[in-house]
Design an enzyme around this catalytic site. Structure first.
Site, PDB file in Angstrom:
ATOM      1  CG  LEU A   1      -1.933  -1.127   1.424  1.00 49.68           C
ATOM      2  CD1 LEU A   1      -2.628  -0.814   2.664  1.00 49.68           C
ATOM      3  CD2 LEU A   1      -2.828  -1.211   0.380  1.00 49.68           C
ATOM      4  CG  ASP A   2       0.597   4.296  -3.152  1.00 50.83           C
ATOM      5  OD1 ASP A   2       1.067   3.347  -3.425  1.00 50.83           O
ATOM      6  OD2 ASP A   2      -0.452   4.888  -3.541  1.00 50.83           O
ATOM      7  CE  LYS A   3       5.382   9.018   4.716  1.00 56.44           C
ATOM      8  NZ  LYS A   3       6.440  10.203   4.359  1.00 56.44           N
TER       9      LYS A   3
ATOM     10  CB  THR B   1      -2.891   3.956   0.650  1.00 57.78           C
ATOM     11  OG1 THR B   1      -3.015   4.810  -0.340  1.00 57.78           O
ATOM     12  CG2 THR B   1      -4.155   3.216   0.531  1.00 57.78           C
TER      13      THR B   1
ATOM     14  NE  ARG C   1      -2.116   8.459  -4.905  1.00 58.57           N
ATOM     15  CZ  ARG C   1      -0.872   8.694  -4.426  1.00 58.57           C
ATOM     16  NH1 ARG C   1      -0.010   7.603  -4.018  1.00 58.57           N
ATOM     17  NH2 ARG C   1      -0.506   9.801  -4.481  1.00 58.57           N
TER      18      ARG C   1
END
Length: 327
Positions: free
Chosen positions: A140-142, A144, A239
């Protein structure tokens, strides 16, 4: 970080009913803990032999041969164990499911050598140090939040990677987007690296296939709460896709562009939009087949406080419940 290896040794006699099959196919059946690509590498390098001889992966067997596996798995990701706090939703001998908070990086990299999910996993579950990427199969993105699964054994790692690749793992996200959607839909657009900004991804004909399904959960005055289901798992997929169809995620620093507040927006809403310091994206649901039991398992976690607060404000604004004297 230092390189390390773990040794895998096994001897198996090929059953007669597997005769006339290719070596790589037979090996995949007899050594199910390991991926097909890893097995092919071992065959080619002579670490998996047939009656003491090195054969080609496509050579056919007759049955009755002795397969000898004496291989080393290089574990390059030997980072430092650190007492990083992890919100563990579920754990057994094979998998770990965590609820990741905003601001926590999943994997060490440039600019973030430590303090990541991976470092925490090595501290709390030292055995994952013998698994590639400490068992991390997706990220997961930082900024998110939400659910992600980690493999705790090589068998589980092979299974989870296969579920991700064949798109059978169910992953659903909730997001707040700018603009009022009329209905749900599907975005089927390939995603690749942005041609000029290396930190960004973009819809690109030269990219990899990417499919996002979305449906409307709630409409507000100028925003929409949506639920997204991923078929694929490209970097920044939701995104990029939402920005591509002109409904960028609220708070997205990379893809939403310069913030343009809606005309006549209530000051309380404007303040909340300005102060949200991350994209409003949460991995709320995860479904998979358990690597050992074969049972379908699922988890769901509530939205984090910052998204709950934002939605409460958007709801109050849509209902006309915010104080008029702020205008």
């Amino acid at each position: 970080m230092t390189d390390s290896h773990t040794t895998v040794q096994d001897n198996v006699k090929v059953p007669m009913e597997l005769g006339q099959k290719r070596l790589d196919q037979v090996a995949a059946i007899l050594f199910p803990d390991h991926s097909r690509s890893r097995i092919q590498t071992w065959i080619k390098s002579g670490q998996l032999t047939v009656d003491g001889k090195t054969l080609k992966p496509r050579e056919k067997l007759v049955g009755g041969e002795q397969l000898a596996l004496n291989a080393e798995i290089e574990i390059q990701e030997r980072w430092q164990a650190e007492p990083v706090e992890l919100d563990v939703v579920y754990a057994d001998d094979d998998i770990i499911v965590i609820n990741k908070p905003a601001g926590l990086v999943v994997h060490p990299g440039a600019g973030t050598p430590g303090g990541t999910v991976l470092n925490g996993l090595l501290h709390h579950y030292p055995e994952v140090g013998t698994i590639p990427r400490a068992g991390i199969v997706h990220r997961l993105d930082k900024d998110t939040t939400g659910l992600m699964v980690v493999a705790r054994s090589l068998t589980a790692h092979t299974s989870l990677v296969a579920q991700l690749q064949d798109r059978s793992m169910g992953r659903e996200y909730e997001a707040v987007v700018t603009g009022v959607m009329t209905g749900g839909g599907k975005v089927d657009e390939p995603i690749g690296r942005h041609p000029t900004v290396r930190t960004k991804m973009a819809v690109s004909h030269a990219g990899k296939p990417a499919v996002t399904h979305y449906r409307v959960l709630e409409r507000y005055r100028n925003h929409t709460l949506i639920r997204c289901k991923l078929e694929t798992g490209r970097t920044h997929q939701i995104r990029v896709h939402m920005a591509h169809i002109h409904y960028p995620l609220v708070g997205d620093p990379l893809y939403a562009g310069r913030m343009r507040l809606p005309k006549g927006v209530h000051p309380d809403v404007a303040k909340a939009l300005r102060t949200l310091d991350r994209q409003a994206l949460h991995a709320t649901y995860l479904e998979l087949v358990h690597p050992k039991s074969g049972e379908t398992m699922a988890w769901q976690v509530e939205l984090p406080d910052d998204m709950v607060d934002l939605l409460a404000l958007l709801e109050a604004d849509a209902e006309g419940d915010l104080p008029d004297d702020d205008y």
